[in-house]
Motif scaffolding. Structure first.
Motif, PDB file in Angstrom:
ATOM      1  N   ALA A   1       0.831  -1.200   0.000  1.00  0.00           N
ATOM      2  CA  ALA A   1       0.000   0.000   0.000  1.00  0.00           C
ATOM      3  C   ALA A   1       0.871   1.257   0.000  1.00  0.00           C
ATOM      4  O   ALA A   1       0.593   2.227  -0.723  1.00  0.00           O
ATOM      5  CB  ALA A   1      -0.923  -0.006   1.214  1.00  0.00           C
ATOM      6  N   ALA A   2       1.924   1.253   0.800  1.00  0.00           N
ATOM      7  CA  ALA A   2       2.821   2.412   0.848  1.00  0.00           C
ATOM      8  C   ALA A   2       3.483   2.640  -0.506  1.00  0.00           C
ATOM      9  O   ALA A   2       3.615   3.786  -0.967  1.00  0.00           O
ATOM     10  CB  ALA A   2       3.877   2.217   1.933  1.00  0.00           C
ATOM     11  N   VAL A   3       3.901   1.564  -1.152  1.00  0.00           N
ATOM     12  CA  VAL A   3       4.536   1.669  -2.471  1.00  0.00           C
ATOM     13  C   VAL A   3       3.531   2.184  -3.498  1.00  0.00           C
ATOM     14  O   VAL A   3       3.865   3.019  -4.353  1.00  0.00           O
ATOM     15  CB  VAL A   3       5.108   0.302  -2.895  1.00  0.00           C
ATOM     16  CG1 VAL A   3       5.513   0.320  -4.364  1.00  0.00           C
ATOM     17  CG2 VAL A   3       6.305  -0.062  -2.020  1.00  0.00           C
ATOM     18  N   THR A   4       2.300   1.708  -3.419  1.00  0.00           N
ATOM     19  CA  THR A   4       1.251   2.176  -4.327  1.00  0.00           C
ATOM     20  C   THR A   4       1.061   3.682  -4.216  1.00  0.00           C
ATOM     21  O   THR A   4       0.950   4.391  -5.221  1.00  0.00           O
ATOM     22  CB  THR A   4      -0.077   1.458  -4.030  1.00  0.00           C
ATOM     23  OG1 THR A   4       0.071   0.060  -4.285  1.00  0.00           O
ATOM     24  CG2 THR A   4      -1.212   2.000  -4.893  1.00  0.00           C
ATOM     25  N   LEU A   5       1.049   4.190  -2.998  1.00  0.00           N
ATOM     26  CA  LEU A   5       0.885   5.630  -2.783  1.00  0.00           C
ATOM     27  C   LEU A   5       2.076   6.408  -3.327  1.00  0.00           C
ATOM     28  O   LEU A   5       1.919   7.508  -3.871  1.00  0.00           O
ATOM     29  CB  LEU A   5       0.702   5.906  -1.292  1.00  0.00           C
ATOM     30  CG  LEU A   5      -0.597   5.387  -0.680  1.00  0.00           C
ATOM     31  CD1 LEU A   5      -0.548   5.490   0.838  1.00  0.00           C
ATOM     32  CD2 LEU A   5      -1.798   6.155  -1.221  1.00  0.00           C
ATOM     33  N   ALA A   6       3.272   5.858  -3.200  1.00  0.00           N
ATOM     34  CA  ALA A   6       4.474   6.546  -3.687  1.00  0.00           C
ATOM     35  C   ALA A   6       4.518   6.592  -5.213  1.00  0.00           C
ATOM     36  O   ALA A   6       4.969   7.585  -5.801  1.00  0.00           O
ATOM     37  CB  ALA A   6       5.722   5.851  -3.151  1.00  0.00           C
ATOM     38  N   LEU A   7       4.042   5.536  -5.862  1.00  0.00           N
ATOM     39  CA  LEU A   7       4.161   5.430  -7.315  1.00  0.00           C
ATOM     40  C   LEU A   7       2.940   5.949  -8.067  1.00  0.00           C
ATOM     41  O   LEU A   7       2.985   6.082  -9.289  1.00  0.00           O
ATOM     42  CB  LEU A   7       4.391   3.961  -7.710  1.00  0.00           C
ATOM     43  CG  LEU A   7       5.650   3.289  -7.154  1.00  0.00           C
ATOM     44  CD1 LEU A   7       5.732   1.850  -7.649  1.00  0.00           C
ATOM     45  CD2 LEU A   7       6.896   4.061  -7.556  1.00  0.00           C
ATOM     46  N   TYR A   8       1.860   6.238  -7.367  1.00  0.00           N
ATOM     47  CA  TYR A   8       0.622   6.662  -8.027  1.00  0.00           C
ATOM     48  C   TYR A   8       0.871   7.922  -8.858  1.00  0.00           C
ATOM     49  O   TYR A   8       1.452   8.900  -8.368  1.00  0.00           O
ATOM     50  CB  TYR A   8      -0.465   6.921  -6.985  1.00  0.00           C
ATOM     51  CG  TYR A   8      -1.836   7.149  -7.581  1.00  0.00           C
ATOM     52  CD1 TYR A   8      -2.550   6.105  -8.156  1.00  0.00           C
ATOM     53  CD2 TYR A   8      -2.408   8.426  -7.562  1.00  0.00           C
ATOM     54  CE1 TYR A   8      -3.810   6.319  -8.690  1.00  0.00           C
ATOM     55  CE2 TYR A   8      -3.672   8.649  -8.096  1.00  0.00           C
ATOM     56  CZ  TYR A   8      -4.367   7.588  -8.668  1.00  0.00           C
ATOM     57  OH  TYR A   8      -5.616   7.805  -9.198  1.00  0.00           O
ATOM     58  N   SER A   9       0.429   7.891 -10.100  1.00  0.00           N
ATOM     59  CA  SER A   9       0.757   8.975 -11.029  1.00  0.00           C
ATOM     60  C   SER A   9      -0.104  10.220 -10.843  1.00  0.00           C
ATOM     61  O   SER A   9       0.273  11.315 -11.272  1.00  0.00           O
ATOM     62  CB  SER A   9       0.621   8.492 -12.478  1.00  0.00           C
ATOM     63  OG  SER A   9      -0.706   8.037 -12.730  1.00  0.00           O
ATOM     64  N   GLY A  10      -1.253  10.076 -10.214  1.00  0.00           N
ATOM     65  CA  GLY A  10      -2.129  11.228 -10.002  1.00  0.00           C
ATOM     66  C   GLY A  10      -1.920  11.855  -8.637  1.00  0.00           C
ATOM     67  O   GLY A  10      -0.932  11.605  -7.950  1.00  0.00           O
ATOM     68  N   VAL A  11      -2.872  12.671  -8.257  1.00  0.00           N
ATOM     69  CA  VAL A  11      -2.836  13.322  -6.952  1.00  0.00           C
ATOM     70  C   VAL A  11      -3.341  12.348  -5.895  1.00  0.00           C
ATOM     71  O   VAL A  11      -4.352  11.677  -6.091  1.00  0.00           O
ATOM     72  CB  VAL A  11      -3.710  14.599  -6.949  1.00  0.00           C
ATOM     73  CG1 VAL A  11      -3.745  15.231  -5.564  1.00  0.00           C
ATOM     74  CG2 VAL A  11      -3.201  15.588  -7.983  1.00  0.00           C
TER      75      VAL A  11
END
Length: 306
Positions: free
Chosen positions: A196-206
């Motif tokens: 989940a933390a990695v997903t938040l770091a890599l997410y391309s949007g806001v």
């Protein structure tokens, strides 16, 4: 992609975050957390200290802060406030200077005994640990907009002290939950928290400024059954609530008991988790509820060998 910097990469959560980044083919840069001590009102980090941290982070495009004191029963105020309260603010300033996203891994403990865990700024800290985590969140949110505070609930993994302690309880004659035993257990597997933390770091949007971890679909009874390989006893809810209230009253005389009382309350009564933004973007825990059983087998083997 220049990679993601992980502060506290050799720690409990940090090591798992690095592994998830590598699994996704992303370069993980290990950044050692600066040692900071102090309490509320301590002098803010100097510009030179911010510059030094920014130099360590560059040229990464995002930063995940997995550093801090993870023991909810810890009580050293200066140690807790420095690692959990002051360091996040320093990292946020460094990231803001570089224009990169900071994902700060906080804890659901900041919301304490609220009926449900969510992504609001409604705080109910109950211990020195939870107060230090609130301090860290507020320091991060006060710096810029490209920050995300991520709140996982209780995190479990093979070999973690709290997991072993709960596994021992779940295997003992004292294993029990409050009726009906179907309350949501606000617990998470380490691999899911890291992902989940990695997903938040890599997410391309806001990303939202605060994101809480979604429920993983395990109940209070299911948790102890998975960790102890046998169903727990179900005690009357009113009796369980009376015991929890007595434990909380005892905390007024001994602040060191606050974490223990809260742990008992969560194991017996559970706590709701609101719908999460992570679910809205399609994120699903990579390890399902079956992972609890697999972890239990490994944990029990460790306990037998100890």
């Amino acid at each position: 992609m220049s990679g993601v910097a992980v502060v506290g990469a050799t720690g409990f959560v940090g090591d798992a975050v690095v592994e998830r980044l590598r699994t996704r083919g992303v370069v993980a840069k290990s950044v050692r957390a600066p040692r900071i001590s102090g309490t509320v009102g301590a002098p803010a980090p100097t510009e030179q200290e911010v510059d030094a941290v920014a130099a360590e982070i560059a040229p990464c495009t995002a930063v995940i802060n997995a550093a801090g004191v993870a023991d909810s029963l810890a009580g050293g105020i200066e140690h807790l406030d420095g690692a959990n309260g002051l360091l996040p603010g320093l990292l946020a300033r460094a990231c803001n200077r570089l224009g990169v996203r900071l994902v700060h891994i906080s804890s659901a403990a900041v919301q304490g005994r609220r009926p449900g865990l969510d992504s609001t700024l409604e705080y109910q800290p109950f211990s020195a640990y939870s107060r230090s985590k609130v301090m860290g969140e507020q320091a991060v949110l006060a710096v810029g907009d490209n920050v995300c505070v991520y709140r996982p609930p209780g995190v479990h993994a093979r070999g973690r002290a709290v997991t072993c302690a709960v596994a021992r309880l779940a295997s003992s004659p004292l294993r029990s939950v409050a009726s009906p035993g179907t309350d949501n257990a606000p617990q998470a597997l380490l691999e899911n928290v890291a992902d989940a933390a990695v997903t938040l770091a890599l997410y391309s949007g806001v990303v939202p400024r605060v994101v809480h971890h979604p429920a993983e679909g395990i109940t209070t009874s299911g948790l102890l059954t998975a960790l102890g390989s046998k169903p727990p006893h179900v005690v009357p809810r009113a009796a369980a609530q009376l015991v929890v209230a007595a434990a909380q009253n005892a905390c007024r005389c001994s602040t060191g008991l606050a974490g223990q009382a809260r742990r008992l309350e969560v194991l017996w009564l559970g706590q709701e988790q609101a719908h999460s933004w992570l679910t809205d973007i399609g994120w699903k825990p990579p390890v399902g509820t079956g992972g609890w059983g697999r972890m239990t087998i490994a944990t029990n083997m460790d306990l037998e060998d100890a």
